[in-house]
Design an enzyme around this catalytic site. Structure first.
Site, PDB file in Angstrom:
ATOM      1  N   HIS A 139      -1.727   0.302   7.499  1.00  0.00           N
ATOM      2  CA  HIS A 139      -2.279   0.633   6.185  1.00  0.00           C
ATOM      3  C   HIS A 139      -2.006   2.105   5.872  1.00  0.00           C
ATOM      4  O   HIS A 139      -1.737   2.912   6.771  1.00  0.00           O
ATOM      5  CB  HIS A 139      -3.785   0.368   6.153  1.00  0.00           C
ATOM      6  CG  HIS A 139      -4.378   0.346   4.773  1.00  0.00           C
ATOM      7  ND1 HIS A 139      -3.762  -0.238   3.697  1.00  0.00           N
ATOM      8  CD2 HIS A 139      -5.541   0.872   4.294  1.00  0.00           C
ATOM      9  CE1 HIS A 139      -4.513  -0.101   2.618  1.00  0.00           C
ATOM     10  NE2 HIS A 139      -5.595   0.572   2.961  1.00  0.00           N
TER      11      HIS A 139
ATOM     12  N   CYS B 138       0.817  -1.220   0.000  1.00  0.00           N
ATOM     13  CA  CYS B 138       0.000   0.000   0.000  1.00  0.00           C
ATOM     14  C   CYS B 138       0.850   1.269   0.000  1.00  0.00           C
ATOM     15  O   CYS B 138       0.539   2.242  -0.681  1.00  0.00           O
ATOM     16  CB  CYS B 138      -0.959  -0.003   1.184  1.00  0.00           C
ATOM     17  SG  CYS B 138      -0.178  -0.162   2.805  1.00  0.00           S
TER      18      CYS B 138
ATOM     19  N   ASP C 264      -8.003   4.365  -1.886  1.00  0.00           N
ATOM     20  CA  ASP C 264      -7.469   3.232  -1.127  1.00  0.00           C
ATOM     21  C   ASP C 264      -6.821   2.244  -2.094  1.00  0.00           C
ATOM     22  O   ASP C 264      -7.484   1.769  -3.020  1.00  0.00           O
ATOM     23  CB  ASP C 264      -8.602   2.545  -0.353  1.00  0.00           C
ATOM     24  CG  ASP C 264      -8.096   1.548   0.670  1.00  0.00           C
ATOM     25  OD1 ASP C 264      -7.015   0.960   0.458  1.00  0.00           O
ATOM     26  OD2 ASP C 264      -8.786   1.340   1.687  1.00  0.00           O
TER      27      ASP C 264
END
Length: 398
Positions: free
Chosen positions: A311, A179, A332
């Site tokens: 995250h 991520c 996201d």
């Protein structure tokens, strides 16, 4: 002598008198036997107590050693678990995971062998050139959002959007750990569209692949940025599945002469563990120099990198509702392109915006960090920040 001619004998131990020497001897023998018996009991008790104490100490020592051994074993297992979780277990990086996941897809019948070989060839070619394959990219979402908000009249009073930015999601090669790299690609995609950053990015005209980004961060470390963070990764990212965060993004951007700052929202500032000051900071970032009566403001501000435990995401805008509440708009990396492409439909009724919207009550991690870009560094400013990064700190919101 009793005076009558009888001889009396006194016991030396209890002063008992006897008229017969033999009786006295038997009496004294009884004293001696009793004393020996008592001494034997005492000796036995003392010796037994000592043995019991030694045995208890031995058992306690063995128990301490067992507990220490079990604790060390748990610590080793926990450390290995954390290494696996954060990609530091030398199990291979992007390429190895990509190939393994494709092989699994073939075994399950979800991918044909010819597709496997084609995708492998494409992947190897992209890695050789250090560029992303673009297969997880969705472009045009910001432009679609601008059109949507122009016609939306229900509950949005104002909305500020970042400059254009492409969405990138995780692929077979980085699922579960990529991520941070994907958010950097999003931020970079916006900077590449802004001519102000042309000089900084003259060597980066295309979006780099994840292994290339890892090498770029290693280059920043070799320049001297964030030595403490570099040591955490043993100065090596390439070929691993290591997670990166705000400090690595800051070091990489600064090494490219891109001015940025880390802001640390290190504790909740609202009820029930919320962070309203984070939302207020984002509002000031986008609305400063972009104030006015317009409902929809498409700013020239780059998106913002948002990090929390486990995250990271990219902030691409903020809504102000008619009741004055604020709502962040987030890209996201965990959202697949099939879902993001729903936002491109001009006849959207707004339901797809659930993918992006986050109200104050939905961000309740203990701590958040953001990396916000704000211009270009001169060579002298870069050198100053290089020295300052030896003790890299972030601005903390009280």
């Amino acid at each position: 002598d009793t005076g009558s001619g009888e001889q009396l004998y006194e016991c030396p131990m209890c002063s008992l008198t006897c008229t017969n020497i033999q009786i006295l001897e038997e009496h004294v023998d009884l004293h001696l036997e009793e004393q020996s018996f008592v001494e034997g009991i005492c000796y036995s008790w003392i010796g037994g107590s000592r043995r019991d104490l030694e045995l208890a100490q031995q058992l306690q020592t063995e128990e301490d050693e067992r507990q220490r051994s079990e604790e060390e074993k748990r610590e080793r297992e926990e450390f290995k678990k954390l290494q696996r979780q954060y990609g530091l277990d030398n199990s291979g990086g992007y390429k190895q995971q990509f190939l393994k996941n494709m092989e699994r897809e073939v075994d399950r019948g979800r991918m044909q062998p010819f597709e496997y070989h084609k995708r492998k060839t494409d992947m190897m070619e992209c890695l050789a050139f250090g560029v992303d394959d673009g297969k997880t990219k969705t472009s045009g979402v910001i432009e679609a959002l601008c059109k949507y908000y122009q016609n939306e009249n229900k509950d949005v009073r104002h909305v500020w959007l970042s400059a254009g930015v492409d969405h990138f999601h995780s692929s077979l090669g980085d699922r579960g750990w990529g991520c941070g790299y994907r958010n950097f690609q999003m931020l970079l995609s916006s900077l590449l569209q802004n001519s102000s950053y042309n000089d900084c990015l003259r060597d980066t005209t295309l979006i780099p692949s994840i292994p290339k980004i890892q090498s770029m961060i290693e280059d920043a470390w070799r320049e001297g940025f964030d030595p403490r963070g570099a040591s955490h990764f043993n100065n090596k990212l390439h070929g691993s599945r290591a997670w990166i965060g705000a400090c690595e993004i800051y070091s990489l951007l600064t090494s490219l002469r891109i001015k940025c700052q880390i802001v640390d929202f290190h504790k909740p500032t609202g009820p029930t563990g919320t962070h309203p000051r984070l939302f207020e900071w984002i509002l000031r970032y986008y609305s400063t120099d972009n104030e006015g009566g317009a409902k929809v403001v498409c700013t020239s501000k780059p998106p913002i990198y948002l990090q929390h435990q486990g995250h990271s995401r990219t902030i691409v805008g903020i809504e102000e509702k008619k009741n004055r509440t604020l709502c962040l708009l987030l890209f996201d990396p965990g959202c697949p392109s099939q879902e993001m492409q729903k936002l491109l439909k001009q006849n959207s009724d707004g339901t797809s915006l659930k993918l992006l919207r986050r109200l104050v009550g939905s961000l309740k991690e203990k701590q958040y960090q953001i990396v916000a870009v704000g211009g270009v560094l001169s060579p002298e400013e870069k050198t100053a920040r290089l020295h300052a990064s030896q003790v890299l700190t972030s601005e903390k919101i009280p």
